[in-house]
Design a protein around this motif. Structure first.
Motif, short mmCIF file in Angstrom:
data_model
loop_
_atom_site.label_atom_id
_atom_site.label_comp_id
_atom_site.label_asym_id
_atom_site.label_seq_id
_atom_site.Cartn_x
_atom_site.Cartn_y
_atom_site.Cartn_z
N VAL A 25 0.84 -1.21 0.00
CA VAL A 25 0.00 0.00 0.00
C VAL A 25 0.87 1.25 0.00
O VAL A 25 0.66 2.17 -0.81
CB VAL A 25 -0.97 -0.01 1.21
N TYR A 26 1.85 1.30 0.87
CA TYR A 26 2.72 2.48 0.93
C TYR A 26 3.51 2.67 -0.36
O TYR A 26 3.65 3.79 -0.86
CB TYR A 26 3.67 2.40 2.12
N THR A 27 4.02 1.59 -0.92
CA THR A 27 4.78 1.70 -2.17
C THR A 27 3.88 2.13 -3.32
O THR A 27 4.27 2.97 -4.14
CB THR A 27 5.46 0.35 -2.50
N GLY A 28 2.68 1.58 -3.39
CA GLY A 28 1.74 1.98 -4.44
C GLY A 28 1.36 3.44 -4.35
O GLY A 28 1.29 4.15 -5.37
N ILE A 29 1.15 3.92 -3.14
CA ILE A 29 0.82 5.34 -2.96
C ILE A 29 2.01 6.21 -3.35
O ILE A 29 1.85 7.23 -4.04
CB ILE A 29 0.37 5.60 -1.51
N CYS A 30 3.21 5.82 -2.95
CA CYS A 30 4.40 6.61 -3.29
C CYS A 30 4.66 6.61 -4.79
O CYS A 30 4.99 7.65 -5.37
CB CYS A 30 5.62 6.09 -2.54
N LEU A 31 4.51 5.45 -5.44
CA LEU A 31 4.67 5.39 -6.89
C LEU A 31 3.66 6.30 -7.59
O LEU A 31 4.00 7.02 -8.54
CB LEU A 31 4.51 3.96 -7.39
N SER A 32 2.44 6.27 -7.11
CA SER A 32 1.39 7.11 -7.70
C SER A 32 1.68 8.59 -7.51
O SER A 32 1.50 9.39 -8.44
CB SER A 32 0.04 6.76 -7.08
N ALA A 83 2.93 -10.57 -2.99
CA ALA A 83 1.78 -9.83 -2.47
C ALA A 83 2.05 -8.33 -2.44
O ALA A 83 1.24 -7.54 -2.93
CB ALA A 83 1.44 -10.33 -1.07
N ALA A 84 3.18 -7.93 -1.90
CA ALA A 84 3.49 -6.50 -1.78
C ALA A 84 3.62 -5.84 -3.15
O ALA A 84 3.09 -4.75 -3.38
CB ALA A 84 4.78 -6.30 -0.98
N SER A 85 4.30 -6.51 -4.06
CA SER A 85 4.52 -5.90 -5.37
C SER A 85 3.22 -5.82 -6.18
O SER A 85 2.98 -4.81 -6.86
CB SER A 85 5.58 -6.66 -6.14
N MET A 86 2.38 -6.83 -6.10
CA MET A 86 1.12 -6.78 -6.85
C MET A 86 0.17 -5.73 -6.27
O MET A 86 -0.53 -5.04 -7.02
CB MET A 86 0.44 -8.15 -6.88
N ILE A 87 0.14 -5.59 -4.97
CA ILE A 87 -0.70 -4.55 -4.36
C ILE A 87 -0.20 -3.17 -4.78
O ILE A 87 -0.99 -2.31 -5.19
CB ILE A 87 -0.72 -4.69 -2.82
N ALA A 88 1.12 -2.97 -4.72
CA ALA A 88 1.68 -1.68 -5.10
C ALA A 88 1.39 -1.37 -6.57
O ALA A 88 0.97 -0.26 -6.91
CB ALA A 88 3.19 -1.67 -4.85
N TRP A 89 1.60 -2.34 -7.43
CA TRP A 89 1.42 -2.07 -8.85
C TRP A 89 -0.05 -1.94 -9.21
O TRP A 89 -0.40 -1.20 -10.14
CB TRP A 89 2.10 -3.16 -9.68
N MET A 90 -0.94 -2.61 -8.48
CA MET A 90 -2.38 -2.45 -8.73
C MET A 90 -2.81 -1.03 -8.37
O MET A 90 -3.56 -0.39 -9.12
CB MET A 90 -3.18 -3.46 -7.90
N ILE A 91 -2.34 -0.53 -7.24
CA ILE A 91 -2.67 0.85 -6.84
C ILE A 91 -2.14 1.83 -7.88
O ILE A 91 -2.85 2.74 -8.31
CB ILE A 91 -2.11 1.16 -5.44
N PHE A 92 -0.90 1.63 -8.32
CA PHE A 92 -0.33 2.51 -9.33
C PHE A 92 -1.12 2.44 -10.64
O PHE A 92 -1.38 3.46 -11.27
CB PHE A 92 1.14 2.18 -9.59
N SER A 93 -1.54 1.25 -11.05
CA SER A 93 -2.28 1.10 -12.30
C SER A 93 -3.65 1.78 -12.24
O SER A 93 -4.09 2.37 -13.23
CB SER A 93 -2.46 -0.38 -12.64
#
Length: 151
Positions: A25-32, A83-93
């Motif tokens: 979640v944190y990585t996805g938000i930061c990437l976004s 799990a972490a990478s797919m959650i992050a990339w899903m949020i970014f997508s």
């Protein structure tokens, strides 16, 4: 003695106690946030146009560093890495899809599905390598200690 308080609404954030979910979640938000800032600066700040190459290199560097956070954190645990990478990339997508609605040329460059697949395949490669390394580590431990029971 540890005192646990049950504050109203604290149950809703209980899923964040899992390290893989929290990291994703944190990585996805930061990437976004980095990508959104990159896009806004590139399109809305005209006086930085002469530094376009430097801006793009810096933003891409920050983006790649943030994208590597799940890989670096869970290199020895392939399940958590996936799990972490797919959650992050899903949020970014999802954020990329929303940005495609605002910046119409962005969707012509790559669709949100294409962006998701590029990230998913990249993270799957790292997860596969991590899984193979975990198998090799376990096999080497078994060879080094043949009398020990596997857990």
């Amino acid at each position: 003695m540890q005192l646990r308080t049950n504050l109203p609404g604290s149950r809703r954030l209980e899923f964040l106690h899992n390290a893989a979910i929290r990291t994703g979640v944190y990585t996805g938000i930061c990437l976004s946030l980095v990508f959104t800032a990159w896009l806004v600066i590139a399109n809305q700040v005209p006086f930085l146009e002469r530094f376009a190459f430097e801006r793009n290199v810096a933003a891409a560097g920050v983006f790649v560093f943030l994208a590597a956070v799940p890989v670096l954190r869970f290199l020895r645990w392939p399940g958590n890495l996936l799990a972490a990478s797919m959650i992050a990339w899903m949020i970014f997508s999802v954020v990329y899809r929303i940005l495609c609605l605002i910046y119409h040329g962005l969707g012509d460059w790559h669709s949100a599905f294409q962006v998701f697949m590029v990230g998913a395949v990249s993270y799957m490669m790292f997860t596969t390598l991590s899984w193979i390394a975990a198998i090799v580590r376990r096999a080497r431990a078994e060879i080094a200690h043949p009398n020990r029971r596997a857990s």
